[in-house]
Scaffold this active site. Structure first.
Site, mmCIF file in Angstrom:
data_model
loop_
_atom_site.group_PDB
_atom_site.id
_atom_site.type_symbol
_atom_site.label_atom_id
_atom_site.label_comp_id
_atom_site.label_asym_id
_atom_site.label_seq_id
_atom_site.Cartn_x
_atom_site.Cartn_y
_atom_site.Cartn_z
ATOM 1 N N LYS A 28 50.580 40.458 44.266
ATOM 2 C CA LYS A 28 49.465 41.175 44.891
ATOM 3 C C LYS A 28 49.394 42.611 44.378
ATOM 4 O O LYS A 28 48.324 43.137 44.113
ATOM 5 C CB LYS A 28 49.624 41.195 46.425
ATOM 6 C CG LYS A 28 49.310 39.880 47.101
ATOM 7 C CD LYS A 28 47.813 39.662 47.182
ATOM 8 C CE LYS A 28 47.453 38.215 47.428
ATOM 9 N NZ LYS A 28 47.679 37.283 46.318
ATOM 10 N N GLU A 72 55.300 36.966 45.753
ATOM 11 C CA GLU A 72 53.894 37.086 46.140
ATOM 12 C C GLU A 72 53.525 38.567 46.360
ATOM 13 O O GLU A 72 52.437 39.001 45.975
ATOM 14 C CB GLU A 72 53.638 36.246 47.403
ATOM 15 C CG GLU A 72 52.258 36.350 48.011
ATOM 16 C CD GLU A 72 51.121 35.930 47.085
ATOM 17 O OE1 GLU A 72 51.374 35.401 45.996
ATOM 18 O OE2 GLU A 72 49.957 36.189 47.459
ATOM 19 N N GLU A 120 48.043 42.579 40.833
ATOM 20 C CA GLU A 120 46.639 42.178 40.749
ATOM 21 C C GLU A 120 45.674 43.285 41.129
ATOM 22 O O GLU A 120 44.690 43.507 40.447
ATOM 23 C CB GLU A 120 46.374 41.044 41.749
ATOM 24 C CG GLU A 120 46.763 39.691 41.328
ATOM 25 C CD GLU A 120 46.378 38.691 42.411
ATOM 26 O OE1 GLU A 120 46.951 38.765 43.508
ATOM 27 O OE2 GLU A 120 45.510 37.861 42.159
ATOM 28 N N LYS A 137 38.273 34.606 40.356
ATOM 29 C CA LYS A 137 38.655 33.898 41.579
ATOM 30 C C LYS A 137 38.992 32.439 41.291
ATOM 31 O O LYS A 137 39.874 31.866 41.899
ATOM 32 C CB LYS A 137 37.495 33.981 42.586
ATOM 33 C CG LYS A 137 37.780 33.321 43.919
ATOM 34 C CD LYS A 137 38.742 34.146 44.736
ATOM 35 C CE LYS A 137 39.152 33.461 46.015
ATOM 36 N NZ LYS A 137 40.391 34.049 46.549
ATOM 37 N N CYS A 151 33.521 31.578 35.076
ATOM 38 C CA CYS A 151 32.238 32.256 35.024
ATOM 39 C C CYS A 151 31.372 31.711 36.147
ATOM 40 O O CYS A 151 31.632 30.634 36.675
ATOM 41 C CB CYS A 151 31.575 31.985 33.698
ATOM 42 S SG CYS A 151 32.655 32.327 32.303
ATOM 43 N N ASN A 169 30.173 27.306 31.344
ATOM 44 C CA ASN A 169 31.437 27.619 31.992
ATOM 45 C C ASN A 169 32.479 26.709 31.347
ATOM 46 O O ASN A 169 32.310 25.497 31.362
ATOM 47 C CB ASN A 169 31.317 27.315 33.499
ATOM 48 C CG ASN A 169 32.358 28.032 34.306
ATOM 49 O OD1 ASN A 169 33.234 28.669 33.757
ATOM 50 N ND2 ASN A 169 32.238 27.934 35.613
ATOM 51 N N GLY A 170 33.535 27.281 30.779
ATOM 52 C CA GLY A 170 34.538 26.466 30.105
ATOM 53 C C GLY A 170 34.792 27.005 28.712
ATOM 54 O O GLY A 170 34.445 28.150 28.416
ATOM 55 N N TRP A 184 33.075 35.972 32.019
ATOM 56 C CA TRP A 184 34.408 36.568 31.931
ATOM 57 C C TRP A 184 34.862 36.253 30.519
ATOM 58 O O TRP A 184 35.026 35.094 30.153
ATOM 59 C CB TRP A 184 35.307 35.918 32.968
ATOM 60 C CG TRP A 184 36.615 36.575 33.177
ATOM 61 C CD1 TRP A 184 36.871 37.670 33.952
ATOM 62 C CD2 TRP A 184 37.878 36.179 32.630
ATOM 63 N NE1 TRP A 184 38.210 37.970 33.914
ATOM 64 C CE2 TRP A 184 38.850 37.070 33.114
ATOM 65 C CE3 TRP A 184 38.289 35.157 31.778
ATOM 66 C CZ2 TRP A 184 40.189 36.992 32.777
ATOM 67 C CZ3 TRP A 184 39.631 35.063 31.436
ATOM 68 C CH2 TRP A 184 40.564 35.978 31.941
ATOM 69 N N HIS A 239 72.306 40.967 38.344
ATOM 70 C CA HIS A 239 72.455 40.299 37.053
ATOM 71 C C HIS A 239 71.470 40.842 36.028
ATOM 72 O O HIS A 239 71.126 40.151 35.072
ATOM 73 C CB HIS A 239 72.290 38.787 37.223
ATOM 74 C CG HIS A 239 73.316 38.198 38.149
ATOM 75 N ND1 HIS A 239 74.608 37.963 37.763
ATOM 76 C CD2 HIS A 239 73.239 37.877 39.449
ATOM 77 C CE1 HIS A 239 75.290 37.487 38.793
ATOM 78 N NE2 HIS A 239 74.472 37.424 39.829
ATOM 79 N N ARG A 255 33.880 35.934 41.753
ATOM 80 C CA ARG A 255 34.668 35.124 40.817
ATOM 81 C C ARG A 255 35.251 35.973 39.699
ATOM 82 O O ARG A 255 36.120 35.531 38.973
ATOM 83 C CB ARG A 255 33.782 34.028 40.196
ATOM 84 C CG ARG A 255 33.347 32.967 41.187
ATOM 85 C CD ARG A 255 32.257 32.083 40.599
ATOM 86 N NE ARG A 255 32.764 31.130 39.635
ATOM 87 C CZ ARG A 255 32.873 29.833 39.857
ATOM 88 N NH1 ARG A 255 32.547 29.337 41.023
ATOM 89 N NH2 ARG A 255 33.314 29.021 38.925
HETATM 90 C C1 F6R Z 1 46.268 35.508 43.462
HETATM 91 C C2 F6R Z 1 45.336 34.451 43.166
HETATM 92 C C3 F6R Z 1 45.653 33.528 42.036
HETATM 93 C C4 F6R Z 1 45.427 32.091 42.494
HETATM 94 C C5 F6R Z 1 45.593 31.120 41.327
HETATM 95 C C6 F6R Z 1 45.428 29.688 41.758
HETATM 96 O O1 F6R Z 1 45.843 36.310 44.509
HETATM 97 O O2 F6R Z 1 44.348 34.308 43.812
HETATM 98 O O3 F6R Z 1 46.951 33.703 41.568
HETATM 99 O O4 F6R Z 1 46.339 31.808 43.511
HETATM 100 O O5 F6R Z 1 44.650 31.428 40.352
HETATM 101 O O6 F6R Z 1 44.184 29.477 42.337
HETATM 102 P P1 F6R Z 1 43.864 28.213 43.239
HETATM 103 O O7 F6R Z 1 44.637 28.347 44.490
HETATM 104 O O8 F6R Z 1 42.381 28.284 43.453
HETATM 105 O O9 F6R Z 1 44.275 27.008 42.454
#
Ligand code: F6R
Length: 614
Positions: free
Chosen positions: A491, A487, A494, A609, A2, A100-101, A74, A510, A27
């Site tokens: 993406k 990856e 997401e 984020k 948050c 936050n938490g 969030w 498999h 975020r």
């Molecule tokens: C994907 C993404 C997340 C972060 C993950 C770890 O695009 O951004 O999967 O990679 O939440 O975040 P960090 O790198 O901040 O520990």
């Protein structure tokens, strides 16, 4: 995850809080709110489910007052709704809190409150905090003591910011554990509190970070911080060097697109000064880790989450091949609850762009406290918690990354891992001086490989247009391209909400091959390299099941292009460096897929984020 903002000063707090929340939008959130306190202590709370614009549009007359707090929530406990949005108040409305938490024992605390005759209005875990503070105040404690007593009853990592009707010119901020940091900003006759620097940058670059256990009393003319059992102190601010201009979107439609295009610069900045060719040296001036330690270790463990975990998987290749030491990767959330058997001989490398991911921080603490393992973190946020836990740090130099989906911090993390692998390899004698020079020379081409990869944007847009209606996507890779297949799929999930899976191509037969038919497109990452023939045969197997193939390979690869339904060419990369040419292409593919589907690319649903809850 948050966002928190607080203000106390001579200006009207309301617009400053809303503008601060806007800067925290990246975020991720599903409701927002502010509380403004006027000079007489009247507190007005305004909150709304949905985007910040819905809150702003709902405000007829901006509340008057020179202090206040704001929050983007969030949802974790209780659906996103006006009622569950922060700030939360005590029953009599005199204590107002944003958090936050997670309050892990909120059920038990609710029962305790019920026994004291206090009924909570929301479904959130947060609301117990103002209610408990109010009870403690009724018993005659001052606010700091009431806040500390409340935090002592709470299980879980939390950042809490509060205002109190009796002290309209003060904000209280507290930090327990690592549920995101709290940073105090120093202005002229005004002070700020925020969950991250982005919210403060237009106002000040003079900041102080709270440590675990700190409670700060913030007034117009400064801050007093007390830690458990110590007398209050007045910390001096430190200057942070982030450029506010870099936070703006510029001419790009989305931050994500801007950040994808910033990769050549982010890579150059991250490599700059760290890879010298004559005489060949790597990370010479700044890496505090000694060559003796690098020689003594028996293993490297690389940890992270999400995109950072995929960087870790690629890093393993380099650390094994260039570093000449056993290397492994692990998902930080799983690692921290296993019996991982480390020790002082295992170098733990964590990757976290935010430096605040709770699982990664938890794993780092486990490695430090239980196993006394030496630790190095690769991180983009100076002063973040990860950089404070780890003894050794490689700072990425990407500037702020605003798009929720990580892009430039991913490729910059790769550059940092490659540099580290070279350093380990040189220290352990795996790389001769000449070999080191060759490897570094190759790395110096990474920014231009990425730059050239960016020119595949139009081809990606065309393919994305064809894929936009598909329900599923399989992404295949082998060797160092396998983590990149994962990856790519991440993406796509997401930001385009398409179900996508990344697989090692050898694994396809498999199981996953059973899914394939003409409605199931497959992306094959197939640049020329030692495993190219094996990729080619996987592509043939896919085609034999009628599934459309999008092949991404070396420019001018006629054999691959002929086999595929769609072909996207990338510049051929030196050995082991294909992730630098492929990354921008797969990021652009996901971006254009989301754009073709008309989605909110910078703030995808349900995502944040910075993930500061487990
Ligand atoms: C994907 C993404 C997340 C972060 C993950 C770890 O695009 O951004 O999967 O990679 O939440 O975040 P960090 O790198 O901040 O520990």
């Amino acid at each position: 995850m948050c966002g928190i903002i607080g203000y106390v000063g001579r200006r009207a707090a309301g617009p400053i809080l809303l503008e601060g929340l806007q800067r925290l939008e990246y975020r991720g959130y599903d409701s927002a709110g502010i509380a403004v306190v006027d000079r007489d202590g009247a507190i007005e709370v305004l909150k709304r489910r949905g985007k910040l614009a819905q809150l702003t549009n709902s405000i007829g007359v901006m509340p008057n007052g020179g202090s206040g707090i704001g929050h983007t929530r969030w949802a974790t406990h209780g659906e996103p709704s006006d009622r569950n949005a922060h700030p939360h108040t005590s029953s009599a409305g005199e204590v107002v809190v944003v958090q936050n938490g997670i309050v892990e024992n909120h059920r038990e605390l609710r029962e305790r409150l019920a026994q004291a005759g206090v009924r909570c209005e929301s479904d959130t875990d947060t609301e117990v905090i103002p209610q408990l503070i109010a009870l403690a105040l009724q018993r005659g404690l001052d606010f700091s003591a009431a806040l500390r007593e409340t935090l002592d009853q709470i299980n879980g990592a939390n950042a809490v910011v509060a205002v109190w009707r009796r002290e309209p010119e003060r904000i209280y901020a507290a930090r327990r554990g690592s549920a995101g940091g709290i940073v105090i900003g120093f202005g002229e006759d005004e002070m700020f509190v925020a969950s991250d620097l982005a919210a403060l940058l237009p106002h000040t670059t003079q900041v102080h970070h709270l440590e675990d256990g700190d409670i700060a009393v913030v007034g117009v003319d400064g801050v007093s911080v007390s830690s458990r059992g110590e007398p209050p102190r007045q910390p001096q601010p430190t200057e942070v060097g982030l450029d506010p201009v870099a936070v703006a979107k510029g001419s790009y439609r989305h931050f994500m697109l801007k950040e994808i295009h910033e990769q050549p610069r982010a890579l150059s900045d991250t490599i700059r000064g760290r890879a010298r060719l004559s005489p060949p040296t790597v990370l010479a001036d700044e890496l505090t880790i000694s060559d003796d330690l690098l020689r003594a270790i028996s293993r490297v463990l690389i940890i992270g989450m999400g995109t950072s975990l995929h960087a870790a998987m690629i890093g393993r290749w380099w650390i094994e091949q260039l570093g000449g030491v056993a290397a492994d990767f692990d998902n930080a959330a799983e690692f921290r609850y296993r019996e991982p058997l480390l020790g002082p001989g295992v170098l733990v490398v964590s990757i976290t762009q935010s430096g605040e991911t709770i699982d990664t921080l938890g794993a780092m603490r486990e490695a430090e406290q239980r196993w006394q393992s030496p630790q190095l973190t690769i991180c983009n946020v100076p002063g973040s918690e990860a950089t404070r836990i780890a003894e050794h740090v490689i700072h990425l130099r990407c500037g702020p990354e605003i798009g929720v989906a990580s892009t430039k911090t991913f490729t910059a993390s790769l550059a940092a891992l490659y540099l580290l692998a070279c350093r380990i390899g040189r220290a352990r004698g795996r790389l001769s001086e000449a070999e080191l020079a060759d490897r570094l020379d190759a790395l110096l081409t990474a920014p231009s490989l990425t730059e050239r990869g960016l020119s595949a944007g139009d081809a990606c847009a065309t393919v994305a247009e064809r894929l936009r209606g598909a329900a599923n996507l399989l992404v295949l890779g082998r060797g160092i391209e396998y983590p990149l297949a994962m990856e790519t799929a991440l993406k796509c999930k997401e930001i385009s909400y398409m179900h996508a899976e990344g697989y090692a191509a050898g694994e396809m037969k498999h199981g996953p091959i059973a899914l394939l038919d003409d409605s199931f497109p497959v992306v094959a990452l197939a640049p020329r390299g030692p495993l190219f023939d094996k990729m080619l045969s996987a592509v043939q197997q896919v085609r034999a099941r009628g599934a459309p193939v999008i092949a991404i390979g070396d420019e001018g690869d006629a054999e691959l292009a002929e086999l595929a339904n769609h072909f996207i060419g990338v510049p051929p990369a030196p050995p082991l460096l294909s992730p630098f040419s492929l990354s921008p292409v797969v990021q652009l593919l996901a971006y254009h897929l989301a754009a073709a589907r008309g989605l909110d690319i910078d703030q995808p649903r349900n995502l944040a984020k910075t993930v500061t809850v487990e």
